[in-house]
Design an enzyme around this catalytic site. Structure first.
Site, PDB file in Angstrom:
ATOM      1  N   LYS A  70       0.801  -1.235   0.000  1.00  0.00           N
ATOM      2  CA  LYS A  70       0.000   0.000   0.000  1.00  0.00           C
ATOM      3  C   LYS A  70       0.836   1.288   0.000  1.00  0.00           C
ATOM      4  O   LYS A  70       0.397   2.305  -0.522  1.00  0.00           O
ATOM      5  CB  LYS A  70      -0.939   0.015   1.201  1.00  0.00           C
ATOM      6  CG  LYS A  70      -2.158  -0.888   1.068  1.00  0.00           C
ATOM      7  CD  LYS A  70      -3.043  -0.700   2.286  1.00  0.00           C
ATOM      8  CE  LYS A  70      -4.336  -1.456   2.189  1.00  0.00           C
ATOM      9  NZ  LYS A  70      -5.270  -1.093   3.271  1.00  0.00           N
ATOM     10  N   ASP A 107     -10.067   3.700   2.380  1.00  0.00           N
ATOM     11  CA  ASP A 107     -10.288   3.057   3.686  1.00  0.00           C
ATOM     12  C   ASP A 107     -11.054   3.969   4.654  1.00  0.00           C
ATOM     13  O   ASP A 107     -11.963   3.522   5.351  1.00  0.00           O
ATOM     14  CB  ASP A 107      -8.953   2.651   4.329  1.00  0.00           C
ATOM     15  CG  ASP A 107      -8.433   1.328   3.787  1.00  0.00           C
ATOM     16  OD1 ASP A 107      -9.237   0.556   3.229  1.00  0.00           O
ATOM     17  OD2 ASP A 107      -7.219   1.072   3.921  1.00  0.00           O
TER      18      ASP A 107
HETATM   19  P1  NAP Z   1      -0.592  -2.907  11.419  1.00  0.00           P
HETATM   20  O1  NAP Z   1      -0.140  -1.764  10.603  1.00  0.00           O
HETATM   21  O2  NAP Z   1       0.254  -4.122  11.519  1.00  0.00           O
HETATM   22  O3  NAP Z   1      -0.899  -2.354  12.917  1.00  0.00           O
HETATM   23  C1  NAP Z   1      -1.202  -3.251  13.955  1.00  0.00           C
HETATM   24  C2  NAP Z   1      -1.645  -2.479  15.173  1.00  0.00           C
HETATM   25  O4  NAP Z   1      -1.964  -3.422  16.222  1.00  0.00           O
HETATM   26  C3  NAP Z   1      -0.561  -1.550  15.750  1.00  0.00           C
HETATM   27  O5  NAP Z   1      -1.175  -0.461  16.359  1.00  0.00           O
HETATM   28  C4  NAP Z   1       0.093  -2.481  16.779  1.00  0.00           C
HETATM   29  O6  NAP Z   1       0.780  -1.787  17.799  1.00  0.00           O
HETATM   30  C5  NAP Z   1      -1.114  -3.145  17.359  1.00  0.00           C
HETATM   31  N1  NAP Z   1      -0.768  -4.402  18.026  1.00  0.00           N
HETATM   32  C6  NAP Z   1      -0.435  -5.571  17.444  1.00  0.00           C
HETATM   33  N2  NAP Z   1      -0.155  -6.503  18.397  1.00  0.00           N
HETATM   34  C7  NAP Z   1      -0.306  -5.876  19.596  1.00  0.00           C
HETATM   35  C8  NAP Z   1      -0.147  -6.287  20.955  1.00  0.00           C
HETATM   36  N3  NAP Z   1       0.209  -7.545  21.262  1.00  0.00           N
HETATM   37  N4  NAP Z   1      -0.401  -5.393  21.951  1.00  0.00           N
HETATM   38  C9  NAP Z   1      -0.775  -4.113  21.640  1.00  0.00           C
HETATM   39  N5  NAP Z   1      -0.928  -3.667  20.370  1.00  0.00           N
HETATM   40  C10 NAP Z   1      -0.690  -4.537  19.367  1.00  0.00           C
HETATM   41  O7  NAP Z   1      -2.017  -3.454  10.899  1.00  0.00           O
HETATM   42  P2  NAP Z   1      -3.188  -2.617  10.205  1.00  0.00           P
HETATM   43  O8  NAP Z   1      -3.058  -2.740   8.738  1.00  0.00           O
HETATM   44  O9  NAP Z   1      -3.237  -1.268  10.828  1.00  0.00           O
HETATM   45  O10 NAP Z   1      -4.484  -3.483  10.612  1.00  0.00           O
HETATM   46  C11 NAP Z   1      -4.937  -3.528  11.942  1.00  0.00           C
HETATM   47  C12 NAP Z   1      -6.204  -4.372  12.040  1.00  0.00           C
HETATM   48  O11 NAP Z   1      -7.250  -3.757  11.292  1.00  0.00           O
HETATM   49  C13 NAP Z   1      -6.055  -5.780  11.453  1.00  0.00           C
HETATM   50  O12 NAP Z   1      -6.770  -6.687  12.265  1.00  0.00           O
HETATM   51  C14 NAP Z   1      -6.711  -5.673  10.085  1.00  0.00           C
HETATM   52  O13 NAP Z   1      -7.245  -6.924   9.639  1.00  0.00           O
HETATM   53  C15 NAP Z   1      -7.820  -4.688  10.387  1.00  0.00           C
HETATM   54  N6  NAP Z   1      -8.275  -3.938   9.200  1.00  0.00           N
HETATM   55  C16 NAP Z   1      -9.587  -4.010   8.892  1.00  0.00           C
HETATM   56  C17 NAP Z   1     -10.070  -3.281   7.817  1.00  0.00           C
HETATM   57  C18 NAP Z   1     -11.530  -3.344   7.494  1.00  0.00           C
HETATM   58  O14 NAP Z   1     -11.901  -3.012   6.351  1.00  0.00           O
HETATM   59  N7  NAP Z   1     -12.366  -3.711   8.438  1.00  0.00           N
HETATM   60  C19 NAP Z   1      -9.194  -2.498   7.041  1.00  0.00           C
HETATM   61  C20 NAP Z   1      -7.845  -2.446   7.398  1.00  0.00           C
HETATM   62  C21 NAP Z   1      -7.387  -3.169   8.487  1.00  0.00           C
HETATM   63  P3  NAP Z   1       2.368  -1.496  17.621  1.00  0.00           P
HETATM   64  O15 NAP Z   1       2.476  -0.270  16.769  1.00  0.00           O
HETATM   65  O16 NAP Z   1       2.847  -1.285  19.020  1.00  0.00           O
HETATM   66  O17 NAP Z   1       2.958  -2.722  16.978  1.00  0.00           O
END
Ligand code: NAP
Length: 277
Positions: A70, A107
């Protein structure tokens, strides 16, 4: 319409087999009786530039872009919309007849449309939005909440530096707090959004204390597997208005589908059922 002029679109990612987009777009093509195909395309980062050059020559009118491309894809795009520039990532490409590529990010649009559809009484201007997480998806959420008029975003993330980056990019309406303070922040929330991957199947639970959550708060989770996360269940039990994350996925696809296939699709129960099947 000749075979050669049937529009093609797809989703580029690595891996891409898990993507729900082919089923979603396939459902709309069938529902509206439109000629077109939408296919998953597994593309390595090193091949991205070559693939994007070739796609328009093969009949592609555009594509979605998903993890991990992305941000990286922006260097191959001729024009980026303002909202995608602000978010710093692109999820929708339009291949124009003149050979140029337009990059957009839908998004944040999908996030807000999902809330408007499923919580029509929600007013983003009504009070602070608490956002848990500061990863890739959080940028679109913060941007769209600010755009929708949220007076303040209270942002907290395990890795504080990532929240601070967002505040630096989005300005003083974003306030950063420590991750351990998340439970206290929630007391302030008019809107609560989980943008972390916590609570997703196979990931750890979201262990933020919800004691302070007020009834009537709008609570939504980006995680949609499971559809009803523990956060949404606990919030509903406290009298909050809850909206699951699947609708965001469905709504973010609307602008791309309309541009590529010439018909604005409606996100309805049949759309949800098709994607969940
Ligand atoms: P990402 O960039 O990998 O970010 C992950 C986030 O989760 C970060 O804030 C990370 O914190 C936090 N995290 C992960 N493990 C953790 C833990 N053990 N304790 C505390 N915080 C933790 O992923 P993303 O692309 O933003 O996606 C995040 C979620 O949204 C995913 O589940 C994805 O499937 C979902 N999503 C859904 C849609 C939809 O259309 N519904 C669209 C996009 C994403 P750190 O920065 O500290 O690592």
């Amino acid at each position: 319409m000749t075979l050669a002029s049937i529009p093609l679109a797809g989703v580029i990612g690595d891996p891409v087999a898990h993507s729900k987009s082919p089923v979603l777009h396939g459902h709309w093509l069938k529902t509206y009786g439109l000629a077109g195909h939408y296919v998953p395309l597994e593309v390595k980062a090193d091949d991205l530039g070559d693939v994007l050059k070739a796609m328009p020559k093969m009949g592609f009118v555009g594509c979605n872009v998903t993890i991990p491309h992305k941000e990286h894809v922006m260097q191959f795009v001729d024009q980026v919309t303002d909202r995608a520039t602000l978010i710093g990532a692109v999820n929708t490409l339009i291949f124009r007849p003149d050979g140029s590529i337009l990059g957009d990010n839908t998004d944040g649009y999908g996030f807000i449309e999902n809330l408007r559809q499923n919580a029509p009484d929600w007013d983003p201007k009504g009070g602070p939005a608490v956002v848990l997480g500061a990863g890739g998806a959080a940028r679109a959420i913060v941007s769209s909440l600010l755009d929708a008029g949220a007076p303040e975003i209270l942002l907290t993330n395990r890795t504080r530096a990532r929240s601070e980056n967002l505040r630096d990019d989005f300005g003083a309406r974003v306030k950063v707090a420590e991750w351990v303070q998340a439970g206290n922040l929630i007391e302030e929330a008019h809107t609560l959004v989980n943008t972390t991957s916590l609570g997703m199947a196979g990931k750890p639970d979201l262990r933020v204390p919800l004691d302070g959550l007020k009834s009537g708060t709008l609570v939504t989770d980006l995680v949609y597997n499971p559809l009803r996360t523990d956060l949404l269940e606990a919030a509903a039990a406290k009298g909050c208005v809850t909206v699951d994350g699947l609708g965001m996925l469905l709504h973010q696809a609307v602008p791309g589908f309309e541009r590529w296939f010439g018909h604005r699709p409606v996100v309805d129960l049949a759309t949800r059922r098709a994607v969940l099947a």
